[in-house]
Design a protein around this motif. Structure first.
Motif, PDB file in Angstrom:
ATOM      1  N   PHE A  21     -14.708  -4.535  -5.423  1.00 64.72           N
ATOM      2  CA  PHE A  21     -15.481  -3.438  -4.849  1.00 64.72           C
ATOM      3  C   PHE A  21     -14.633  -2.613  -3.894  1.00 64.72           C
ATOM      4  O   PHE A  21     -14.700  -1.383  -3.893  1.00 64.72           O
ATOM      5  CB  PHE A  21     -16.733  -3.951  -4.137  1.00 64.72           C
ATOM      6  CG  PHE A  21     -17.856  -4.294  -5.066  1.00 64.72           C
ATOM      7  CD1 PHE A  21     -18.346  -3.356  -5.965  1.00 64.72           C
ATOM      8  CD2 PHE A  21     -18.434  -5.550  -5.047  1.00 64.72           C
ATOM      9  CE1 PHE A  21     -19.378  -3.668  -6.830  1.00 64.72           C
ATOM     10  CE2 PHE A  21     -19.467  -5.867  -5.899  1.00 64.72           C
ATOM     11  CZ  PHE A  21     -19.948  -4.922  -6.795  1.00 64.72           C
ATOM     12  N   ILE A  22     -13.829  -3.281  -3.083  1.00 65.33           N
ATOM     13  CA  ILE A  22     -12.960  -2.563  -2.148  1.00 65.33           C
ATOM     14  C   ILE A  22     -11.951  -1.710  -2.916  1.00 65.33           C
ATOM     15  O   ILE A  22     -11.758  -0.534  -2.609  1.00 65.33           O
ATOM     16  CB  ILE A  22     -12.253  -3.548  -1.195  1.00 65.33           C
ATOM     17  CG1 ILE A  22     -13.274  -4.179  -0.244  1.00 65.33           C
ATOM     18  CG2 ILE A  22     -11.143  -2.859  -0.410  1.00 65.33           C
ATOM     19  CD1 ILE A  22     -12.746  -5.354   0.549  1.00 65.33           C
ATOM     20  N   GLY A  23     -11.303  -2.302  -3.905  1.00 64.49           N
ATOM     21  CA  GLY A  23     -10.344  -1.546  -4.720  1.00 64.49           C
ATOM     22  C   GLY A  23     -11.005  -0.396  -5.446  1.00 64.49           C
ATOM     23  O   GLY A  23     -10.469   0.713  -5.512  1.00 64.49           O
ATOM     24  N   GLY A  24     -12.184  -0.641  -5.980  1.00 66.36           N
ATOM     25  CA  GLY A  24     -12.920   0.403  -6.683  1.00 66.36           C
ATOM     26  C   GLY A  24     -13.308   1.552  -5.768  1.00 66.36           C
ATOM     27  O   GLY A  24     -13.262   2.721  -6.159  1.00 66.36           O
ATOM     28  N   LYS A  30     -10.005   8.434  -4.520  1.00 69.62           N
ATOM     29  CA  LYS A  30      -8.847   9.148  -5.075  1.00 69.62           C
ATOM     30  C   LYS A  30      -9.294  10.002  -6.266  1.00 69.62           C
ATOM     31  O   LYS A  30      -8.850  11.138  -6.435  1.00 69.62           O
ATOM     32  CB  LYS A  30      -7.782   8.138  -5.490  1.00 69.62           C
ATOM     33  CG  LYS A  30      -6.497   8.729  -5.952  1.00 69.62           C
ATOM     34  CD  LYS A  30      -5.681   9.186  -4.782  1.00 69.62           C
ATOM     35  CE  LYS A  30      -4.260   9.421  -5.216  1.00 69.62           C
ATOM     36  NZ  LYS A  30      -3.396   9.732  -4.108  1.00 69.62           N
ATOM     37  N   PHE A  31     -10.177   9.465  -7.096  1.00 66.78           N
ATOM     38  CA  PHE A  31     -10.721  10.182  -8.240  1.00 66.78           C
ATOM     39  C   PHE A  31     -11.445  11.446  -7.784  1.00 66.78           C
ATOM     40  O   PHE A  31     -11.273  12.527  -8.369  1.00 66.78           O
ATOM     41  CB  PHE A  31     -11.672   9.268  -9.020  1.00 66.78           C
ATOM     42  CG  PHE A  31     -12.479   9.965 -10.073  1.00 66.78           C
ATOM     43  CD1 PHE A  31     -11.892  10.363 -11.262  1.00 66.78           C
ATOM     44  CD2 PHE A  31     -13.825  10.220  -9.874  1.00 66.78           C
ATOM     45  CE1 PHE A  31     -12.636  11.002 -12.239  1.00 66.78           C
ATOM     46  CE2 PHE A  31     -14.573  10.858 -10.837  1.00 66.78           C
ATOM     47  CZ  PHE A  31     -13.981  11.251 -12.026  1.00 66.78           C
ATOM     48  N   LEU A  44      -5.974  17.524  -3.930  1.00 69.07           N
ATOM     49  CA  LEU A  44      -4.592  17.072  -4.048  1.00 69.07           C
ATOM     50  C   LEU A  44      -3.688  18.124  -4.687  1.00 69.07           C
ATOM     51  O   LEU A  44      -2.512  18.224  -4.345  1.00 69.07           O
ATOM     52  CB  LEU A  44      -4.530  15.760  -4.829  1.00 69.07           C
ATOM     53  CG  LEU A  44      -5.220  14.562  -4.157  1.00 69.07           C
ATOM     54  CD1 LEU A  44      -5.160  13.341  -5.054  1.00 69.07           C
ATOM     55  CD2 LEU A  44      -4.614  14.270  -2.807  1.00 69.07           C
ATOM     56  N   ASP A  45      -4.236  18.924  -5.620  1.00 65.15           N
ATOM     57  CA  ASP A  45      -3.454  20.021  -6.221  1.00 65.15           C
ATOM     58  C   ASP A  45      -3.070  21.047  -5.161  1.00 65.15           C
ATOM     59  O   ASP A  45      -1.931  21.509  -5.124  1.00 65.15           O
ATOM     60  CB  ASP A  45      -4.239  20.708  -7.339  1.00 65.15           C
ATOM     61  CG  ASP A  45      -4.413  19.830  -8.565  1.00 65.15           C
ATOM     62  OD1 ASP A  45      -3.603  18.899  -8.748  1.00 65.15           O
ATOM     63  OD2 ASP A  45      -5.368  20.072  -9.329  1.00 65.15           O
ATOM     64  N   ASP A  79       2.399   6.778   3.375  1.00 69.61           N
ATOM     65  CA  ASP A  79       2.826   7.862   2.479  1.00 69.61           C
ATOM     66  C   ASP A  79       1.697   8.858   2.216  1.00 69.61           C
ATOM     67  O   ASP A  79       1.917  10.070   2.188  1.00 69.61           O
ATOM     68  CB  ASP A  79       3.345   7.301   1.158  1.00 69.61           C
ATOM     69  CG  ASP A  79       4.692   6.611   1.302  1.00 69.61           C
ATOM     70  OD1 ASP A  79       5.405   6.915   2.278  1.00 69.61           O
ATOM     71  OD2 ASP A  79       5.021   5.765   0.448  1.00 69.61           O
ATOM     72  N   VAL A  80       0.483   8.332   2.027  1.00 67.23           N
ATOM     73  CA  VAL A  80      -0.670   9.206   1.783  1.00 67.23           C
ATOM     74  C   VAL A  80      -0.949  10.052   3.021  1.00 67.23           C
ATOM     75  O   VAL A  80      -1.194  11.259   2.924  1.00 67.23           O
ATOM     76  CB  VAL A  80      -1.907   8.363   1.402  1.00 67.23           C
ATOM     77  CG1 VAL A  80      -3.149   9.226   1.285  1.00 67.23           C
ATOM     78  CG2 VAL A  80      -1.656   7.616   0.105  1.00 67.23           C
ATOM     79  N   ALA A  81      -0.888   9.421   4.200  1.00 71.38           N
ATOM     80  CA  ALA A  81      -1.120  10.154   5.449  1.00 71.38           C
ATOM     81  C   ALA A  81      -0.056  11.224   5.653  1.00 71.38           C
ATOM     82  O   ALA A  81      -0.361  12.349   6.061  1.00 71.38           O
ATOM     83  CB  ALA A  81      -1.134   9.190   6.632  1.00 71.38           C
ATOM     84  N   LYS A  82       1.200  10.871   5.350  1.00 67.97           N
ATOM     85  CA  LYS A  82       2.292  11.830   5.526  1.00 67.97           C
ATOM     86  C   LYS A  82       2.099  13.039   4.610  1.00 67.97           C
ATOM     87  O   LYS A  82       2.303  14.178   5.021  1.00 67.97           O
ATOM     88  CB  LYS A  82       3.630  11.150   5.237  1.00 67.97           C
ATOM     89  CG  LYS A  82       4.808  11.968   5.696  1.00 67.97           C
ATOM     90  CD  LYS A  82       6.165  11.418   5.351  1.00 67.97           C
ATOM     91  CE  LYS A  82       6.325   9.948   5.367  1.00 67.97           C
ATOM     92  NZ  LYS A  82       7.699   9.505   5.059  1.00 67.97           N
ATOM     93  N   GLU A  83       1.692  12.808   3.375  1.00 69.48           N
ATOM     94  CA  GLU A  83       1.459  13.919   2.446  1.00 69.48           C
ATOM     95  C   GLU A  83       0.303  14.800   2.908  1.00 69.48           C
ATOM     96  O   GLU A  83       0.380  16.027   2.828  1.00 69.48           O
ATOM     97  CB  GLU A  83       1.171  13.386   1.044  1.00 69.48           C
ATOM     98  CG  GLU A  83       2.406  12.899   0.323  1.00 69.48           C
ATOM     99  CD  GLU A  83       2.087  12.379  -1.069  1.00 69.48           C
ATOM    100  OE1 GLU A  83       1.024  12.738  -1.628  1.00 69.48           O
ATOM    101  OE2 GLU A  83       2.901  11.614  -1.597  1.00 69.48           O
ATOM    102  N   LYS A  84      -0.773  14.163   3.397  1.00 71.43           N
ATOM    103  CA  LYS A  84      -1.929  14.939   3.851  1.00 71.43           C
ATOM    104  C   LYS A  84      -1.552  15.794   5.060  1.00 71.43           C
ATOM    105  O   LYS A  84      -1.900  16.978   5.128  1.00 71.43           O
ATOM    106  CB  LYS A  84      -3.079  13.994   4.215  1.00 71.43           C
ATOM    107  CG  LYS A  84      -4.331  14.713   4.635  1.00 71.43           C
ATOM    108  CD  LYS A  84      -5.460  13.750   4.915  1.00 71.43           C
ATOM    109  CE  LYS A  84      -6.703  14.521   5.357  1.00 71.43           C
ATOM    110  NZ  LYS A  84      -7.788  13.635   5.722  1.00 71.43           N
TER     111      LYS A  84
END
Length: 162
Positions: A21-24, A30-31, A44-45, A79-84
């Motif tokens: 459930f956590i992974g989902g 992300k979806f 994200l685009d 990495d996700v935080a840096k990109e955002k």
């Protein structure tokens, strides 16, 4: 003996279901970010577009500062935080038609890209870097700012009483 074994199987089942459930949940988030909006591009685009368009504005010292600013973020999400954050900084720079990235642009993008619940850590990091927060108070969450001031006052009082 079989009672113990059955209890372990049931416990293991709940653990696996919880992890799935956590992974989902994170995969679904992300979806949703990848889903196109009215303009045909996803969040994200647009983030990727702004980063690529403003790439010539980023110098080594700005990249270094960005890496230092995301240090409090757990390594798994860094990495996700840096990109955002880089996407928001780049968006601000492009909207203002900046020719270089200034400290002001980086700090504003950092504050705007950081969730309000994490502003306490943001304030702490910016104070460690000796950055004056006065020009950015309107961007900060008032509640986390008050909490940060209170914690700072308590730390000063503890130090004085020692």
């Amino acid at each position: 003996m079989s009672d113990w074994f059955m209890n372990m199987i049931v416990l293991w089942t709940f653990i696996l279901l919880g992890l799935m459930f956590i992974g989902g949940f994170f995969m679904f988030r992300k979806f949703l970010k990848r889903m196109p909006k009215e303009d045909g591009k996803s969040i994200l685009d647009w983030q990727e577009y702004y980063i690529n368009k403003a790439l010539p504005l980023w110098k080594d010292e700005q990249r270094q500062l960005l890496n230092e600013l995301v240090e409090p973020v757990p390594e798994l999400f860094r990495d996700v935080a840096k990109e955002k954050i880089a996407g928001k900084i780049s968006e601000i720079a492009l909207n203002e038609q900046a020719t270089t990235l200034t400290l002001d642009t980086i700090i504003r993008g950092y504050i705007l890209a950081t969730p309000k619940k994490d502003h306490r850590f943001l304030i702490k990091k910016l104070k460690q870097k000796d950055i004056d927060l006065t020009p950015y108070e309107h961007l900060l969450d008032r509640q986390s700012k008050a909490r940060s001031k209170r914690e700072l006052q308590e730390a000063v009082e503890r130090k004085q009483s020692s």
